[in-house]
Design an enzyme around this catalytic site. Sequence first.
Site, PDB file in Angstrom:
ATOM      1  N   GLU A   5      -2.038   2.742   9.943  1.00 31.93           N
ATOM      2  CA  GLU A   5      -1.708   1.993   8.731  1.00 31.93           C
ATOM      3  C   GLU A   5      -0.234   2.172   8.427  1.00 31.93           C
ATOM      4  O   GLU A   5       0.450   3.022   9.011  1.00 31.93           O
ATOM      5  CB  GLU A   5      -2.585   2.443   7.557  1.00 31.93           C
ATOM      6  CG  GLU A   5      -4.047   2.053   7.721  1.00 31.93           C
ATOM      7  CD  GLU A   5      -4.878   2.247   6.467  1.00 31.93           C
ATOM      8  OE1 GLU A   5      -4.307   2.641   5.431  1.00 31.93           O
ATOM      9  OE2 GLU A   5      -6.090   1.993   6.522  1.00 31.93           O
ATOM     10  N   HIS A  63      -0.565  -2.871  -4.545  1.00 28.41           N
ATOM     11  CA  HIS A  63      -0.953  -3.196  -3.174  1.00 28.41           C
ATOM     12  C   HIS A  63      -0.355  -4.557  -2.829  1.00 28.41           C
ATOM     13  O   HIS A  63      -0.481  -5.508  -3.598  1.00 28.41           O
ATOM     14  CB  HIS A  63      -2.470  -3.237  -3.033  1.00 28.41           C
ATOM     15  CG  HIS A  63      -2.924  -3.156  -1.604  1.00 28.41           C
ATOM     16  ND1 HIS A  63      -2.726  -4.187  -0.707  1.00 28.41           N
ATOM     17  CD2 HIS A  63      -3.524  -2.169  -0.913  1.00 28.41           C
ATOM     18  CE1 HIS A  63      -3.202  -3.830   0.471  1.00 28.41           C
ATOM     19  NE2 HIS A  63      -3.699  -2.617   0.377  1.00 28.41           N
ATOM     20  N   ARG A 122       4.368   0.543   1.216  1.00 30.75           N
ATOM     21  CA  ARG A 122       3.735  -0.453   0.355  1.00 30.75           C
ATOM     22  C   ARG A 122       4.679  -1.026  -0.702  1.00 30.75           C
ATOM     23  O   ARG A 122       4.635  -2.216  -0.996  1.00 30.75           O
ATOM     24  CB  ARG A 122       2.523   0.162  -0.350  1.00 30.75           C
ATOM     25  CG  ARG A 122       1.295   0.221   0.525  1.00 30.75           C
ATOM     26  CD  ARG A 122       0.126   0.785  -0.242  1.00 30.75           C
ATOM     27  NE  ARG A 122      -1.076   0.697   0.568  1.00 30.75           N
ATOM     28  CZ  ARG A 122      -2.243   1.217   0.222  1.00 30.75           C
ATOM     29  NH1 ARG A 122      -2.346   1.870  -0.909  1.00 30.75           N
ATOM     30  NH2 ARG A 122      -3.285   1.089   1.006  1.00 30.75           N
ATOM     31  N   HIS A 144      -2.916  -1.279  -7.730  1.00 32.13           N
ATOM     32  CA  HIS A 144      -3.897  -0.699  -6.829  1.00 32.13           C
ATOM     33  C   HIS A 144      -4.117   0.788  -7.058  1.00 32.13           C
ATOM     34  O   HIS A 144      -5.221   1.292  -6.839  1.00 32.13           O
ATOM     35  CB  HIS A 144      -3.438  -0.932  -5.388  1.00 32.13           C
ATOM     36  CG  HIS A 144      -4.437  -0.544  -4.348  1.00 32.13           C
ATOM     37  ND1 HIS A 144      -5.697  -1.116  -4.275  1.00 32.13           N
ATOM     38  CD2 HIS A 144      -4.378   0.359  -3.331  1.00 32.13           C
ATOM     39  CE1 HIS A 144      -6.362  -0.590  -3.258  1.00 32.13           C
ATOM     40  NE2 HIS A 144      -5.593   0.310  -2.676  1.00 32.13           N
ATOM     41  N   ARG A 158       2.248   6.390  -3.089  1.00 35.84           N
ATOM     42  CA  ARG A 158       1.175   6.970  -2.284  1.00 35.84           C
ATOM     43  C   ARG A 158       1.167   6.406  -0.867  1.00 35.84           C
ATOM     44  O   ARG A 158       1.264   5.198  -0.665  1.00 35.84           O
ATOM     45  CB  ARG A 158      -0.186   6.689  -2.939  1.00 35.84           C
ATOM     46  CG  ARG A 158      -1.364   7.153  -2.101  1.00 35.84           C
ATOM     47  CD  ARG A 158      -2.679   6.913  -2.808  1.00 35.84           C
ATOM     48  NE  ARG A 158      -3.006   5.510  -2.978  1.00 35.84           N
ATOM     49  CZ  ARG A 158      -3.640   4.765  -2.073  1.00 35.84           C
ATOM     50  NH1 ARG A 158      -3.992   5.276  -0.915  1.00 35.84           N
ATOM     51  NH2 ARG A 158      -3.914   3.499  -2.336  1.00 35.84           N
TER      52      ARG A 158
END
Length: 506
Positions: free
Chosen positions: A117, A233, A279, A338, A373
């Site tokens: 990811e 997100h 992100r 998110h 995060r």
Amino acid sequence: MIEHRITFDGPVILGAGLAGLTAALAAAPRRALVLSPTPLATGCSSAWAQGGMAAALSDEDAPALHAADTMAAGAGLCDPAAVALLTTEGPDAVRALAALGAPFDRQANGDFVLSLEAAHAKARVARVGGDGAGAAIMAAVIAAVRAAPSIEVRENARARRLLQDATGRVVGVLAEVGGELVEIHAASVILATGGVGGLYAVTTTPAEVRGEGLGLAALAGAEIADPEFVQFHPTAIDIGRDPAPLATEALRGEGAILRNTDGRAFMADYHTARELAPRDVVARAIHAERSAGRGALLDATTAVGAHFPQEFPAVFAACMSAGIDPRIQPIPVTPAVHYHMGGVATDLDGRASLPGLLAAGECASTGVHGANRLASNSLLEAAVFGARAGRVARDLAMGGEPLPAEPTPDLPDAALQILRRAMSRDAGVIRDAEGLSRLVTVIDASQTAHGLAPTLVAAGLIARAALAREESRGGHFRRDFPAATLAERTFITLDSAAAGLRYAAE
């Protein structure tokens, strides 16, 4: 009017996501009472998580490498000790969930199937059925909780105020259970109430998750850390639903490409890692393309194509329900709230600044996530720190008698919708002093009209901390202060919010 008073010799756990239920299991053989505002497996972000759990589970990986990626994503604000603990204990936490029955995807030899990811240097995300990790993990944990004789679960139960004794220690909770107010005198309270997504108009989290635990803790006088850091997100599916369905990060890990409505792949304009950039970078890129009128679409027709129903069934179902076939069509996407990196400030064992109060999961701020995060660290944090909080609560004795307390006010739905729109407009992906000041005015006016509802308290802390942080870092981007200049965490209480903020280095 309080209709019942009970004494419970053990922790009361507010919230029934992965952090709360893990805490309840870890507190055994001490009795634990779990209060959930909705039926188990609903109303919590854990069950909605798609990506999986990140941990160093392969021979090519190591906790130190996972820690380095976590620190890099956190943009200078991670607590190294918290990160080291998370990444060291992470593999065993995943294995423990597998032992409970969580059906992680496996290779023929029994090893975990691991996915790559964004912002991870290694493939280290353990998944279930492509994009079903949260629901499957929660099903296994719920089964274990239901079978545990030490755990009592009350559904349709909502905290209305934390109870404190004459010393300020948290000694229970005033809860609304089945429509009745119940005063529960307990040995401790563990907050596991989730994040703040429901405070925003566009979110990927359950609407019920709107910062109430954070607000209750602040009203009791607890210290709150880093509330300004909200993660958006990048790829919520833009089909006009509330909450917005999620197109998991793993799609970009598989090679899906972000394009504008002209068909042009645009991420190279914003970051050298393109679709696998952190992100916050991807979210701002999509926001910029949409703001410029060029739109944003996630094209997985080549990377996944015909395999969508088997590899990403949740994304496939959401798209098909809106008339989009992701096997042959790109998916319209938009940034959406998110995750909240901020929360109730805790130590590495979940202890908050008030005796008797602990917090775990998204409503806590351990310092693991810093300003942003890392993908798939959220379920891992819930499992690791939920267990640690439960073990601490197992050994806490009863405190003094609760002082009389009244329930906090509710925010009427019309006022909540006004707040949600204002938060998305002024404390969203791109922020500035003008918008944040306008937002503080909206929140203050709503407090004058409706009282100190926990949702308003949480929103006010986010807005004021964002206004005070005159720089851009991680999930917090100020159009008027685009440079990163203040690598210090925010610590704030409700009393200090209007007077100014204290930073960690001071």
